[in-house]
Design a protein around this motif. Structure first.
Motif, PDB file in Angstrom:
ATOM      1  N   THR A  19     -41.720  -6.810 -84.573  1.00  0.00           N
ATOM      2  CA  THR A  19     -43.084  -6.404 -84.203  1.00  0.00           C
ATOM      3  C   THR A  19     -43.087  -6.150 -82.697  1.00  0.00           C
ATOM      4  O   THR A  19     -42.724  -7.025 -81.923  1.00  0.00           O
ATOM      5  CB  THR A  19     -44.084  -7.514 -84.576  1.00  0.00           C
ATOM      6  OG1 THR A  19     -43.978  -7.777 -85.973  1.00  0.00           O
ATOM      7  CG2 THR A  19     -45.510  -7.090 -84.257  1.00  0.00           C
ATOM      8  N   HIS A  20     -43.491  -4.942 -82.315  1.00  0.00           N
ATOM      9  CA  HIS A  20     -43.367  -4.560 -80.903  1.00  0.00           C
ATOM     10  C   HIS A  20     -44.677  -4.701 -80.134  1.00  0.00           C
ATOM     11  O   HIS A  20     -45.762  -4.694 -80.724  1.00  0.00           O
ATOM     12  CB  HIS A  20     -42.857  -3.116 -80.807  1.00  0.00           C
ATOM     13  CG  HIS A  20     -41.444  -2.968 -81.263  1.00  0.00           C
ATOM     14  ND1 HIS A  20     -40.854  -1.746 -81.490  1.00  0.00           N
ATOM     15  CD2 HIS A  20     -40.493  -3.899 -81.547  1.00  0.00           C
ATOM     16  CE1 HIS A  20     -39.607  -1.932 -81.894  1.00  0.00           C
ATOM     17  NE2 HIS A  20     -39.372  -3.226 -81.942  1.00  0.00           N
ATOM     18  N   VAL A  21     -44.538  -4.801 -78.816  1.00  0.00           N
ATOM     19  CA  VAL A  21     -45.695  -4.878 -77.915  1.00  0.00           C
ATOM     20  C   VAL A  21     -45.771  -3.560 -77.153  1.00  0.00           C
ATOM     21  O   VAL A  21     -44.823  -3.188 -76.476  1.00  0.00           O
ATOM     22  CB  VAL A  21     -45.534  -6.031 -76.901  1.00  0.00           C
ATOM     23  CG1 VAL A  21     -46.737  -6.074 -75.976  1.00  0.00           C
ATOM     24  CG2 VAL A  21     -45.376  -7.354 -77.615  1.00  0.00           C
ATOM     25  N   GLY A  22     -46.878  -2.865 -77.307  1.00  0.00           N
ATOM     26  CA  GLY A  22     -47.018  -1.586 -76.604  1.00  0.00           C
ATOM     27  C   GLY A  22     -48.117  -1.664 -75.573  1.00  0.00           C
ATOM     28  O   GLY A  22     -47.931  -2.157 -74.465  1.00  0.00           O
ATOM     29  N   CYS A  23     -49.298  -1.204 -75.962  1.00  0.00           N
ATOM     30  CA  CYS A  23     -50.385  -1.069 -74.982  1.00  0.00           C
ATOM     31  C   CYS A  23     -51.133  -2.372 -74.735  1.00  0.00           C
ATOM     32  O   CYS A  23     -51.794  -2.529 -73.727  1.00  0.00           O
ATOM     33  CB  CYS A  23     -51.386  -0.020 -75.486  1.00  0.00           C
ATOM     34  SG  CYS A  23     -52.346  -0.570 -76.918  1.00  0.00           S
ATOM     35  N   GLU A  24     -51.054  -3.304 -75.680  1.00  0.00           N
ATOM     36  CA  GLU A  24     -51.767  -4.587 -75.599  1.00  0.00           C
ATOM     37  C   GLU A  24     -53.273  -4.434 -75.482  1.00  0.00           C
ATOM     38  O   GLU A  24     -53.951  -5.314 -74.982  1.00  0.00           O
ATOM     39  CB  GLU A  24     -51.243  -5.456 -74.446  1.00  0.00           C
ATOM     40  CG  GLU A  24     -49.841  -5.976 -74.715  1.00  0.00           C
ATOM     41  CD  GLU A  24     -49.360  -6.925 -73.638  1.00  0.00           C
ATOM     42  OE1 GLU A  24     -49.626  -8.116 -73.769  1.00  0.00           O
ATOM     43  OE2 GLU A  24     -48.728  -6.464 -72.664  1.00  0.00           O
ATOM     44  N   HIS A  25     -53.826  -3.319 -75.922  1.00  0.00           N
ATOM     45  CA  HIS A  25     -55.281  -3.263 -76.044  1.00  0.00           C
ATOM     46  C   HIS A  25     -55.745  -2.478 -77.269  1.00  0.00           C
ATOM     47  O   HIS A  25     -56.835  -1.935 -77.296  1.00  0.00           O
ATOM     48  CB  HIS A  25     -55.969  -2.841 -74.750  1.00  0.00           C
ATOM     49  CG  HIS A  25     -55.699  -1.432 -74.293  1.00  0.00           C
ATOM     50  ND1 HIS A  25     -54.494  -1.020 -73.820  1.00  0.00           N
ATOM     51  CD2 HIS A  25     -56.516  -0.359 -74.235  1.00  0.00           C
ATOM     52  CE1 HIS A  25     -54.568   0.258 -73.481  1.00  0.00           C
ATOM     53  NE2 HIS A  25     -55.784   0.695 -73.730  1.00  0.00           N
TER      54      HIS A  25
END
Lengths: 294, 164
Positions: free
Chosen positions: B39-45
């Motif tokens: 599970t990836h972290v991209g924009c965090e919003h």
């Protein structure tokens, strides 16, 4: 990018939630679906010292028929549950027409109907849709409960008539009269992005097809969702023709609203969108009203 | 620092119990506490969709939930689909139709469309694009992703038919 620390409360009942709210007041923020609050906390635009998470209160999620033909929606009902509810589809198709424009499916699986209204984003779809539908909002505090009509609820950007110890628990949407049609149109730069302008129209015709009542609510055109009262009044007792629709759209764009500009949209373009979308919505709502029996 | 909170959660069929700060985002919990870095972290919003997981079977953004909110719930991540030797049909379809380039957005895309693929045997391009509208991809131009989702729908449907 991490939120600032906060104390976390996740009560299992509304009464418990109201006790906590009355104790903490301005020092706690209610967490409903979190699809607007959490991003602003991630950016640290919001740094509430404490959160009151309503997600462990199943009693706040329901869709019930109101005896008069309306519907009552619990504040914590997920948008996607409203979107796929057959009774809402039948009684208030305008809610379904607006739903796909609320961000994305993943957001609607988490975002809540009541959360969107309590958040009172002037660009929010559901505040404007419920304003057009003449909804009223059921608010509770430890000291009792009250109902606030949509005309008095929205006071400014992200500001409502609710006190810090009050909680929105449900939304009641009254039945639409016979020969009523509804319509929803919006314009955004891309799918799921914030609407540059949106319009929800509810039009009731008399047996002679003249306008008996109209409510036209706009979003993204001011500090709150805006009811285009002059536009609606200009239609009273008239047939919906290209001329009367154009006059109403002009009133919506010049008298009822004074839209500002931003990086995405000049004031002139916004006025243009108001004219076009109000006209389109009125035309469609009128057609639907004529298509109905009774 | 705020008081620590216990989180009990079932992820891909395995039960976990960890004690965390309430402000820990669910995506960080999945990656850092559980070590499931698919599970990836991209924009965090909540805009890009790469952190999408299934929470009780529904796709949600794991960057817009706090870890304690998953307490008592069931989560499915990309690790819960196929294995290298035995791909899930949706993974096979993405390989077959070249539905990815760099692969960063892919776990989120797949978890977003997994329920869609299971419920729609023969979706139109428009339906697929609607189902994908909450996931950003900066490589493919989406064309092959759309085709991969359509192929995945067919493959899942035909496996279901075979199983009958």
């Amino acid at each position: 990018m991490k939120p600032a620390p906060f104390d976390y409360y996740a009560p299992a009942s509304v009464d418990e939630a109201l006790d906590i709210l009355s104790e903490k007041g301005y020092d706690i923020k209610v967490l409903a679906g979190g699809q607007s609050l959490v991003p602003s906390m991630n950016f640290r635009l919001a740094q509430p010292p404490a959160l009151l998470d309503l997600n462990n209160i199943p009693d706040l999620a329901y869709i019930k028929p109101a005896p008069d033909g309306g519907v009552v929606i619990g504040a914590m009902t997920r948008d996607s549950d409203v979107e796929h509810n057959p009774m809402v589809a039948e009684r208030f198709p305008v809610i379904l027409q607006a739903m796909p424009f609320i961000a994305h499916p993943q957001i609607r699986n988490r975002g809540t109907f009541g959360g969107a209204i309590a958040h009172a984003d002037p660009a929010g779809h559901l505040p404007a849709v419920t304003l057009a539908l003449n909804a009223r909002y059921h608010i509770r505090s430890k000291n009792g409960d009250r109902w606030v009509g949509c005309d008095e609820f929205f006071l400014g950007p992200f500001t409502t008539a609710m006190e810090p110890d009050e909680l929105l628990v449900e939304v009641e949407i009254p039945a639409l009269p016979a020969r009523t049609g509804t319509s929803y149109h919006q314009m955004a730069r891309q799918a799921g992005a914030q609407a540059l302008v949106g319009v929800a129209a509810v039009v009731t015709l008399d047996p002679g097809e003249r306008v008996a009542a109209a409510r036209i609510a706009l979003l993204s055109v001011g500090e709150t969702p805006v009811l285009a009262g002059r536009a609606a009044a200009s239609l009273a007792g008239k047939l919906l023709t290209p001329e009367t629709i154009e006059a109403a759209a002009e009133a919506a764009a010049t008298v009822d609203t004074d839209p500002g500009g931003d990086i995405h949209c000049s004031p002139e373009y916004r006025r243009h969108l108001i004219r076009v979308l109000v006209a389109k919505s009125l035309e469609e709502a009128g057609e639907r009203a004529r298509g109905k029996r009774g | 620092m705020s008081e620590l909170v216990k989180v009990q959660v079932t992820v891909n069929g395995t039960r976990y119990e960890h004690t965390v700060e309430p402000r820990m985002l669910l995506v960080d919990f999945i990656r850092h506490e559980l070590g499931l870095t698919g599970t990836h972290v991209g924009c965090e919003h909540g805009v890009c969709g790469t952190c999408t997981i299934l929470l009780d079977g529904k796709p949600v953004r794991s960057c817009l939930l706090f870890a304690p909110q998953a307490n008592g719930h069931e989560i499915r991540t990309i690790e819960g689909l196929g294995t290298m030797d035995n791909l899930h049909p949706i993974q096979e379809a993405f390989r077959e139709a070249h539905g990815l380039q760099c692969g960063f957005c892919t776990p989120g895309v797949i978890m977003s469309v997994l329920p869609f693929v299971e419920q729609n045997a023969n979706p139109t391009e428009e339906e697929v694009r609607e189902a994908l509208d909450g996931n950003l991809c900066r490589c493919t131009g989406y064309q092959n992703i759309v085709q991969a989702v359509q192929l995945a729908s067919e493959m899942v449907a035909s496996r279901k038919a075979e199983a009958r």
